[in-house]
Motif scaffolding. Structure first.
Motif, PDB file in Angstrom:
ATOM      1  N   GLN A   1       0.828  -1.215   0.000  1.00 13.34           N
ATOM      2  CA  GLN A   1       0.000   0.000   0.000  1.00 13.34           C
ATOM      3  C   GLN A   1       0.855   1.255   0.000  1.00 13.34           C
ATOM      4  O   GLN A   1       1.830   1.369   0.729  1.00 13.34           O
ATOM      5  CB  GLN A   1      -0.914   0.014   1.235  1.00 13.34           C
ATOM      6  N   LYS A   2       0.489   2.195  -0.841  1.00 12.03           N
ATOM      7  CA  LYS A   2       1.166   3.473  -0.914  1.00 12.03           C
ATOM      8  C   LYS A   2       0.203   4.582  -0.487  1.00 12.03           C
ATOM      9  O   LYS A   2      -0.816   4.801  -1.125  1.00 12.03           O
ATOM     10  CB  LYS A   2       1.658   3.743  -2.337  1.00 12.03           C
ATOM     11  N   GLY A   3       0.514   5.256   0.584  1.00 12.30           N
ATOM     12  CA  GLY A   3      -0.304   6.377   1.023  1.00 12.30           C
ATOM     13  C   GLY A   3      -1.503   5.976   1.863  1.00 12.30           C
ATOM     14  O   GLY A   3      -1.826   4.783   2.024  1.00 12.30           O
ATOM     15  N   LEU A   4      -2.170   6.986   2.404  1.00 10.03           N
ATOM     16  CA  LEU A   4      -3.334   6.769   3.265  1.00 10.03           C
ATOM     17  C   LEU A   4      -4.542   6.314   2.464  1.00 10.03           C
ATOM     18  O   LEU A   4      -4.671   6.636   1.280  1.00 10.03           O
ATOM     19  CB  LEU A   4      -3.688   8.072   3.991  1.00 10.03           C
ATOM     20  N   ASN A   5      -5.444   5.605   3.146  1.00 10.15           N
ATOM     21  CA  ASN A   5      -6.741   5.285   2.548  1.00 10.15           C
ATOM     22  C   ASN A   5      -7.842   5.635   3.541  1.00 10.15           C
ATOM     23  O   ASN A   5      -7.584   5.982   4.700  1.00 10.15           O
ATOM     24  CB  ASN A   5      -6.816   3.818   2.111  1.00 10.15           C
ATOM     25  N   LEU A   6      -9.093   5.538   3.077  1.00 12.36           N
ATOM     26  CA  LEU A   6     -10.229   5.935   3.922  1.00 12.36           C
ATOM     27  C   LEU A   6     -10.334   5.090   5.176  1.00 12.36           C
ATOM     28  O   LEU A   6     -10.704   5.576   6.241  1.00 12.36           O
ATOM     29  CB  LEU A   6     -11.520   5.849   3.116  1.00 12.36           C
ATOM     30  N   LYS A   7     -10.029   3.825   5.084  1.00 14.75           N
ATOM     31  CA  LYS A   7     -10.110   2.939   6.248  1.00 14.75           C
ATOM     32  C   LYS A   7      -9.179   3.439   7.351  1.00 14.75           C
ATOM     33  O   LYS A   7      -9.550   3.474   8.528  1.00 14.75           O
ATOM     34  CB  LYS A   7      -9.743   1.512   5.845  1.00 14.75           C
ATOM     35  N   GLU A   8      -7.990   3.852   6.977  1.00  7.75           N
ATOM     36  CA  GLU A   8      -7.035   4.348   7.972  1.00  7.75           C
ATOM     37  C   GLU A   8      -7.508   5.675   8.572  1.00  7.75           C
ATOM     38  O   GLU A   8      -7.359   5.901   9.782  1.00  7.75           O
ATOM     39  CB  GLU A   8      -5.665   4.519   7.318  1.00  7.75           C
ATOM     40  N   ILE A   9      -8.073   6.526   7.744  1.00  6.57           N
ATOM     41  CA  ILE A   9      -8.601   7.792   8.254  1.00  6.57           C
ATOM     42  C   ILE A   9      -9.655   7.531   9.316  1.00  6.57           C
ATOM     43  O   ILE A   9      -9.687   8.182  10.374  1.00  6.57           O
ATOM     44  CB  ILE A   9      -9.192   8.645   7.108  1.00  6.57           C
ATOM     45  N   ARG A  10     -10.525   6.550   9.056  1.00  4.44           N
ATOM     46  CA  ARG A  10     -11.600   6.243  10.013  1.00  4.44           C
ATOM     47  C   ARG A  10     -11.069   5.596  11.277  1.00  4.44           C
ATOM     48  O   ARG A  10     -11.753   5.598  12.309  1.00  4.44           O
ATOM     49  CB  ARG A  10     -12.630   5.326   9.339  1.00  4.44           C
ATOM     50  N   GLU A  11      -9.872   5.048  11.240  1.00  2.00           N
ATOM     51  CA  GLU A  11      -9.290   4.408  12.424  1.00  2.00           C
ATOM     52  C   GLU A  11      -8.546   5.404  13.318  1.00  2.00           C
ATOM     53  O   GLU A  11      -8.078   5.033  14.384  1.00  2.00           O
ATOM     54  CB  GLU A  11      -8.328   3.301  11.981  1.00  2.00           C
ATOM     55  N   MET A  12      -8.445   6.651  12.909  1.00  2.00           N
ATOM     56  CA  MET A  12      -7.725   7.660  13.684  1.00  2.00           C
ATOM     57  C   MET A  12      -8.624   8.206  14.789  1.00  2.00           C
ATOM     58  O   MET A  12      -8.992   9.383  14.809  1.00  2.00           O
ATOM     59  CB  MET A  12      -7.238   8.783  12.760  1.00  2.00           C
ATOM     60  N   ASP A  13      -8.953   7.357  15.727  1.00  2.00           N
ATOM     61  CA  ASP A  13      -9.907   7.722  16.782  1.00  2.00           C
ATOM     62  C   ASP A  13      -9.376   8.853  17.664  1.00  2.00           C
ATOM     63  O   ASP A  13     -10.064   9.844  17.903  1.00  2.00           O
ATOM     64  CB  ASP A  13     -10.218   6.487  17.642  1.00  2.00           C
ATOM     65  N   TYR A  14      -8.137   8.721  18.122  1.00  2.00           N
ATOM     66  CA  TYR A  14      -7.608   9.759  19.010  1.00  2.00           C
ATOM     67  C   TYR A  14      -7.331  11.049  18.250  1.00  2.00           C
ATOM     68  O   TYR A  14      -7.584  12.148  18.768  1.00  2.00           O
ATOM     69  CB  TYR A  14      -6.328   9.278  19.704  1.00  2.00           C
ATOM     70  N   LEU A  15      -6.846  10.930  17.025  1.00  2.00           N
ATOM     71  CA  LEU A  15      -6.589  12.137  16.241  1.00  2.00           C
ATOM     72  C   LEU A  15      -7.881  12.897  15.980  1.00  2.00           C
ATOM     73  O   LEU A  15      -7.895  14.121  15.975  1.00  2.00           O
ATOM     74  CB  LEU A  15      -5.920  11.786  14.907  1.00  2.00           C
ATOM     75  N   ASN A  16      -8.977  12.179  15.808  1.00  2.35           N
ATOM     76  CA  ASN A  16     -10.266  12.849  15.619  1.00  2.35           C
ATOM     77  C   ASN A  16     -10.657  13.629  16.875  1.00  2.35           C
ATOM     78  O   ASN A  16     -11.235  14.720  16.782  1.00  2.35           O
ATOM     79  CB  ASN A  16     -11.347  11.826  15.287  1.00  2.35           C
ATOM     80  N   LYS A  17     -10.302  13.106  18.039  1.00  2.06           N
ATOM     81  CA  LYS A  17     -10.559  13.828  19.289  1.00  2.06           C
ATOM     82  C   LYS A  17      -9.682  15.084  19.385  1.00  2.06           C
ATOM     83  O   LYS A  17     -10.127  16.128  19.877  1.00  2.06           O
ATOM     84  CB  LYS A  17     -10.306  12.917  20.487  1.00  2.06           C
ATOM     85  N   VAL A  18      -8.447  14.968  18.900  1.00  2.92           N
ATOM     86  CA  VAL A  18      -7.556  16.135  18.867  1.00  2.92           C
ATOM     87  C   VAL A  18      -8.155  17.225  17.987  1.00  2.92           C
ATOM     88  O   VAL A  18      -8.170  18.414  18.355  1.00  2.92           O
ATOM     89  CB  VAL A  18      -6.161  15.727  18.337  1.00  2.92           C
ATOM     90  N   ILE A  19      -8.660  16.822  16.835  1.00  2.00           N
ATOM     91  CA  ILE A  19      -9.249  17.791  15.906  1.00  2.00           C
ATOM     92  C   ILE A  19     -10.490  18.435  16.508  1.00  2.00           C
ATOM     93  O   ILE A  19     -10.653  19.660  16.466  1.00  2.00           O
ATOM     94  CB  ILE A  19      -9.573  17.114  14.558  1.00  2.00           C
ATOM     95  N   ASP A  20     -11.377  17.625  17.076  1.00  2.00           N
ATOM     96  CA  ASP A  20     -12.596  18.167  17.688  1.00  2.00           C
ATOM     97  C   ASP A  20     -12.268  19.113  18.843  1.00  2.00           C
ATOM     98  O   ASP A  20     -12.908  20.167  19.001  1.00  2.00           O
ATOM     99  CB  ASP A  20     -13.498  17.037  18.180  1.00  2.00           C
TER     100      ASP A  20
END
Length: 495
Positions: free
Chosen positions: A342-361
């Motif tokens: 795999q090269k680069g990010l995909n949507l599945k990985e974006i959805r797995e960023m649980d803590y990063l989503n909390k950082v953003i919120d």
């Protein structure tokens, strides 16, 4: 001096004092007489508050607070004078207004389309455009939103742009790390503007991107300024910037129309193509003014919030080592489990960023990028036992909600872990507004921020050159030096 002369002086001083006191009383009551007395019995059920001075109303105190180090002193003065009513009358941006500050009242105003319509000041409409989303009717808004939100709404739709976003983020970070110092915010805004230009206009021309981004900076400063159209004032500069923006976009529209008439068919269909080709049920197409106003609004909203949020999230994380390490560990885990092909990010990985989503919120909550939105009462409306008269403006004050200590303990403290097992009730978290006019670019903004923070956390660190630099709060929260900093590579996993 004789006794008679002294008496004359004292009489004159008393007269001057009495006259000035009387004039002050008259001026303080002028807005009341002009706007409230005509309401008849309804004036007794208005929210608590005051309409300030004639013409300027409460704007001096608003601007004074937001140009100080304590912007919340503006609303705190209402609370200290009139109690925690959560709804106050005021005179803002040239209109008698009601400010709502609680989750319940904010949610009601944002979601009740039968009672409220957009109520942006005329000065703002002149800058953003009368035919943009902020100026059109509910029916027109639904139709245009359905069309224009498609390319930037939902991660599935945005997945086609992920590689472009990621490539630009990687390239920008590498470039910045080779420079001795940068204005971090300025560079982030350029990055996000380049991305939105590609999505909406398929444009990667540095000349066009830089010209438009420069004009948008001037436009933004005028949106929250007093509408003084005189040389030297921010609003005057903003009007001139809008004129130049319209001219640039008009030339792009003309060129695209000429292309559509010839044999030069475009392979990639962007927002401009969709706006040029859409027809209503009667076969009527959008005119140039409608297309340009919608693009002006989207291009502005599509880069400002994401660029500022990237900067503040980076600053906050570097100021809190515990949160930084936790966010970085999550991104390293995502890389470790990635298939070698795999090269680069995909949507599945974006959805797995649980803590990063909390950082953003948490970043969106603390900075509250948009401090308010404007609505107007379509009829007399009763909220919390108070009457909002027909025609009065309603300001949904997001800062008061996001910094409410009863909802968010220690509200000015950056703490992503507060979101662990916490789902805010309706109206408690409104970074992109709410209701039918929820910002259509929120998914794009959060995707951009996540991709940027993913690569930053894995490979870079930032050192602010003026860490104690004062913060400006208008038109949006930012360090006065635009976060002058050095960006350096850090040891990490290879991506």
């Amino acid at each position: 001096m004789s006794l008679a002369n002294m008496s004359s002086v004292w009489v004159a001083l008393v007269c001057i004092f009495a006259t000035s006191t009387f004039l002050k009383w008259v001026l303080k009551r002028a807005n009341y007489w002009f706007y409230e007395t005509k309401l008849g019995e309804k004036k007794y059920s208005l929210p608590p508050g005051d309409l300030g001075w004639p013409f300027i109303g409460n704007m001096w105190s608003f601007l004074g607070a937001f140009k100080s180090s304590d912007p919340d002193s503006f609303m705190n003065s209402f609370v200290s004078r009139f109690g925690r009513a959560g709804i106050y009358k005021a005179f803002m941006f040239g209109n008698p207004s009601v400010i709502v500050t609680t989750p319940e009242t904010c949610r009601r105003v944002l979601t009740d389309d039968d009672a409220f319509k957009p109520g942006w000041p005329v000065s703002t409409m002149e800058l953003i455009g009368k035919k943009s989303f902020i100026g059109i009717s509910y029916e027109e808004h639904k139709r245009l939103r359905r069309l224009t939100a498609a390319p930037v709404n939902g991660h599935e739709a945005l997945s086609v742009y992920m590689q472009y976003i990621e490539d630009n983020v990687i390239s920008a970070l590498d470039k910045w790390a080779k420079i001795e110092q940068i204005e971090f915010l300025t560079e982030l805004r350029r990055l996000t503007f380049r991305i939105i230009m590609y999505i909406f206009l398929s444009s990667e021309s540095p000349h066009i991107v830089e010209a438009l981004e420069r004009e948008y900076t001037a436009l933004n400063y005028g949106v929250r300024a007093m509408a003084i159209n005189l040389p030297g004032f921010a609003y005057h500069r903003a009007l001139k910037a809008r004129k130049r923006l319209v001219a640039i976009l008009q030339s792009i529209v003309d060129e695209r129309r000429n292309q559509s008439r010839g044999d030069n068919l475009r392979k990639k269909k962007d927002m401009m193509d969709q706006l040029l080709s859409v027809e209503d049920e009667n076969g009527k197409k959008l005119d140039d003014e409608e297309i340009i106003d919608v693009l002006l609004m989207y291009l502005n909203a599509g880069h400002e919030s994401s660029g500022h949020t990237m900067m503040w999230a980076t600053i906050f994380l570097q100021e809190h080592a515990e949160f930084l390490q936790k966010a970085k560990a999550e991104q390293e885990w995502i890389i470790k489990k990635r298939p070698p092909t795999q090269k680069g990010l995909n949507l599945k990985e974006i959805r797995e960023m649980d803590y990063l989503n909390k950082v953003i919120d948490e970043t969106l909550r603390v900075i509250t990028f948009s401090l308010t939105v404007f609505r107007e009462a379509k009829t007399d409306v009763n909220i919390s036992g108070y009457t909002i008269p027909k025609g009065w403006k309603v300001l949904v004050w997001f800062r008061s909600v996001h910094l409410d200590s009863e909802i968010y303990p220690n509200p000015k403290e950056f703490n992503p872990s507060r979101w662990d097992n916490f789902t805010p009730k309706a109206g408690c978290f409104l970074p992109f507004g709410g209701g039918s006019r929820l910002c259509p670019g929120n998914d794009l903004a959060k995707l951009e921020i996540a991709i940027f923070l993913h690569h930053f956390l894995l490979n870079y660190r930032v050192e602010r050159l003026n860490p104690d630099c004062p913060v400006m709060y208008l038109p949006h929260s930012r360090p006065k030096d635009n976060c002058l900093a050095r960006l350096r590579k850090s040891s990490s996993l290879s991506v």
